[in-house]
Scaffold this motif. Structure first.
Motif, PDB file in Angstrom:
ATOM      1  N   MET A   1       1.972  -9.403 -11.620  1.00 19.41           N
ATOM      2  CA  MET A   1       1.308  -9.015 -10.405  1.00 19.41           C
ATOM      3  C   MET A   1       1.083  -7.505 -10.430  1.00 19.41           C
ATOM      4  SD  MET A   1       2.344  -9.820  -6.461  1.00 19.41           S
ATOM      5  CE  MET A   1       2.460 -11.544  -6.755  1.00 19.41           C
ATOM      6  N   SER A   2      -0.050  -7.073  -9.912  1.00 20.74           N
ATOM      7  CA  SER A   2      -0.418  -5.667  -9.930  1.00 20.74           C
ATOM      8  C   SER A   2      -0.865  -5.237  -8.544  1.00 20.74           C
ATOM      9  CB  SER A   2      -1.558  -5.462 -10.926  1.00 20.74           C
ATOM     10  OG  SER A   2      -1.893  -4.108 -10.993  1.00 20.74           O
ATOM     11  N   SER A   3      -0.741  -3.974  -8.259  1.00 26.70           N
ATOM     12  CA  SER A   3      -1.160  -3.451  -6.969  1.00 26.70           C
ATOM     13  C   SER A   3      -1.764  -2.070  -7.160  1.00 26.70           C
ATOM     14  CB  SER A   3       0.032  -3.374  -6.018  1.00 26.70           C
ATOM     15  OG  SER A   3      -0.341  -2.767  -4.815  1.00 26.70           O
ATOM     16  N   ILE A   4      -2.611  -1.666  -6.237  1.00 31.99           N
ATOM     17  CA  ILE A   4      -3.220  -0.351  -6.327  1.00 31.99           C
ATOM     18  C   ILE A   4      -2.594   0.625  -5.335  1.00 31.99           C
ATOM     19  CG2 ILE A   4      -5.389  -1.239  -7.220  1.00 31.99           C
ATOM     20  CD1 ILE A   4      -6.569  -0.928  -4.408  1.00 31.99           C
ATOM     21  N   ALA A   5      -1.490   0.243  -4.725  1.00 33.02           N
ATOM     22  CA  ALA A   5      -0.814   1.104  -3.750  1.00 33.02           C
ATOM     23  C   ALA A   5      -0.126   2.266  -4.455  1.00 33.02           C
ATOM     24  CB  ALA A   5       0.208   0.299  -2.962  1.00 33.02           C
ATOM     25  N   PRO A   6      -0.121   3.447  -3.831  1.00 38.84           N
ATOM     26  CA  PRO A   6       0.595   4.580  -4.422  1.00 38.84           C
ATOM     27  C   PRO A   6       2.101   4.310  -4.487  1.00 38.84           C
ATOM     28  CG  PRO A   6      -0.831   5.318  -2.638  1.00 38.84           C
ATOM     29  CD  PRO A   6      -0.812   3.825  -2.606  1.00 38.84           C
ATOM     30  N   TYR A   7       2.751   4.900  -5.464  1.00 33.91           N
ATOM     31  CA  TYR A   7       4.200   4.788  -5.606  1.00 33.91           C
ATOM     32  C   TYR A   7       4.719   6.131  -6.112  1.00 33.91           C
ATOM     33  CZ  TYR A   7       3.130   4.174 -10.569  1.00 33.91           C
ATOM     34  OH  TYR A   7       2.678   4.354 -11.846  1.00 33.91           O
ATOM     35  N   PRO A   8       5.993   6.445  -5.897  1.00 31.69           N
ATOM     36  CA  PRO A   8       6.526   7.728  -6.361  1.00 31.69           C
ATOM     37  C   PRO A   8       6.719   7.740  -7.881  1.00 31.69           C
ATOM     38  CG  PRO A   8       8.222   6.492  -5.208  1.00 31.69           C
ATOM     39  CD  PRO A   8       6.958   5.702  -5.099  1.00 31.69           C
ATOM     40  N   CYS A   9       6.382   8.855  -8.485  1.00 35.56           N
ATOM     41  CA  CYS A   9       6.585   9.039  -9.919  1.00 35.56           C
ATOM     42  C   CYS A   9       8.087   9.006 -10.205  1.00 35.56           C
ATOM     43  CB  CYS A   9       5.984  10.374 -10.353  1.00 35.56           C
ATOM     44  SG  CYS A   9       6.323  10.822 -12.064  1.00 35.56           S
ATOM     45  N   ASP A  10       8.478   8.338 -11.283  1.00 34.68           N
ATOM     46  CA  ASP A  10       9.893   8.225 -11.653  1.00 34.68           C
ATOM     47  C   ASP A  10      10.514   9.579 -11.998  1.00 34.68           C
ATOM     48  OD1 ASP A  10       9.733   5.488 -11.324  1.00 34.68           O
ATOM     49  OD2 ASP A  10       9.365   5.107 -13.453  1.00 34.68           O
ATOM     50  N   ARG A  11       9.734  10.502 -12.534  1.00 32.46           N
ATOM     51  CA  ARG A  11      10.284  11.785 -12.987  1.00 32.46           C
ATOM     52  C   ARG A  11      10.253  12.877 -11.927  1.00 32.46           C
ATOM     53  NH1 ARG A  11       7.715  13.234 -18.616  1.00 32.46           N
ATOM     54  NH2 ARG A  11       8.885  15.131 -18.207  1.00 32.46           N
ATOM     55  N   CYS A  12       9.186  12.918 -11.094  1.00 31.78           N
ATOM     56  CA  CYS A  12       9.069  14.056 -10.168  1.00 31.78           C
ATOM     57  C   CYS A  12       8.961  13.649  -8.708  1.00 31.78           C
ATOM     58  CB  CYS A  12       7.878  14.933 -10.546  1.00 31.78           C
ATOM     59  SG  CYS A  12       6.279  14.127 -10.358  1.00 31.78           S
ATOM     60  N   GLY A  13       8.728  12.376  -8.415  1.00 29.87           N
ATOM     61  CA  GLY A  13       8.690  11.905  -7.040  1.00 29.87           C
ATOM     62  C   GLY A  13       7.358  12.057  -6.325  1.00 29.87           C
ATOM     63  N   LEU A  14       6.361  12.705  -6.945  1.00 29.43           N
ATOM     64  CA  LEU A  14       5.048  12.813  -6.317  1.00 29.43           C
ATOM     65  C   LEU A  14       4.372  11.446  -6.293  1.00 29.43           C
ATOM     66  CD1 LEU A  14       3.705  16.117  -7.912  1.00 29.43           C
ATOM     67  CD2 LEU A  14       4.446  15.783  -5.560  1.00 29.43           C
ATOM     68  N   ALA A  15       3.535  11.205  -5.284  1.00 31.30           N
ATOM     69  CA  ALA A  15       2.828   9.925  -5.166  1.00 31.30           C
ATOM     70  C   ALA A  15       1.746   9.831  -6.238  1.00 31.30           C
ATOM     71  CB  ALA A  15       2.216   9.796  -3.784  1.00 31.30           C
ATOM     72  N   VAL A  16       1.752   8.713  -6.963  1.00 34.71           N
ATOM     73  CA  VAL A  16       0.786   8.477  -8.035  1.00 34.71           C
ATOM     74  C   VAL A  16       0.214   7.069  -7.910  1.00 34.71           C
ATOM     75  CG1 VAL A  16       1.863  10.085  -9.653  1.00 34.71           C
ATOM     76  CG2 VAL A  16       2.586   7.708  -9.642  1.00 34.71           C
TER      77      VAL A  16
END
Length: 108
Positions: free
Chosen positions: A1-16
């Motif tokens: 399953m895939s989504s196009i919702a933003p999520y936090p980057c694992d390394r820096c926490g910025l929304a990607v």
């Protein structure tokens, strides 16, 4: 399953957001979730199921078309090149650096 919702980057926490380069056979790219003026990528969703969408990306166009609702008398004066440069686009994610900072660094 895939989504196009933003999520936090694992390394820096910025929304990607995760996107796939159009016509590349599945090459994935990670973009900052907030588009900025001066960005590089246009995106659009692919699919019909909201829980299973793919986001496609391509280099932004050099010029954009006039808006559909623009009066016919104004269309001859519309400059698609400057309109493309004024529109917000996505940039490729750089850990710990916001999209606005990436564009600002390029111009200096």
């Amino acid at each position: 399953m895939s989504s196009i919702a933003p999520y936090p980057c694992d390394r820096c926490g910025l929304a990607v957001i995760k996107a796939y380069i159009f016509g590349s056979g599945g090459v994935r790219i990670v973009l900052d979730a907030i588009p900025v003026v001066g960005g590089d990528f246009a995106t659009w969703p692919l699919g019909y199921d909201p829980d299973n969408l793919r986001l496609l990306a391509a280099r932004r166009p050099a010029r954009v078309n006039a808006p559909y609702d623009m009066p016919a008398t104004l269309k001859p004066q519309f400059d698609g090149y400057s309109a493309a440069n004024e529109r917000a686009w996505y940039v490729e994610h750089v850990h710990g650096v916001s999209a606005a900072e990436i564009v600002e660094r390029r111009s200096s």
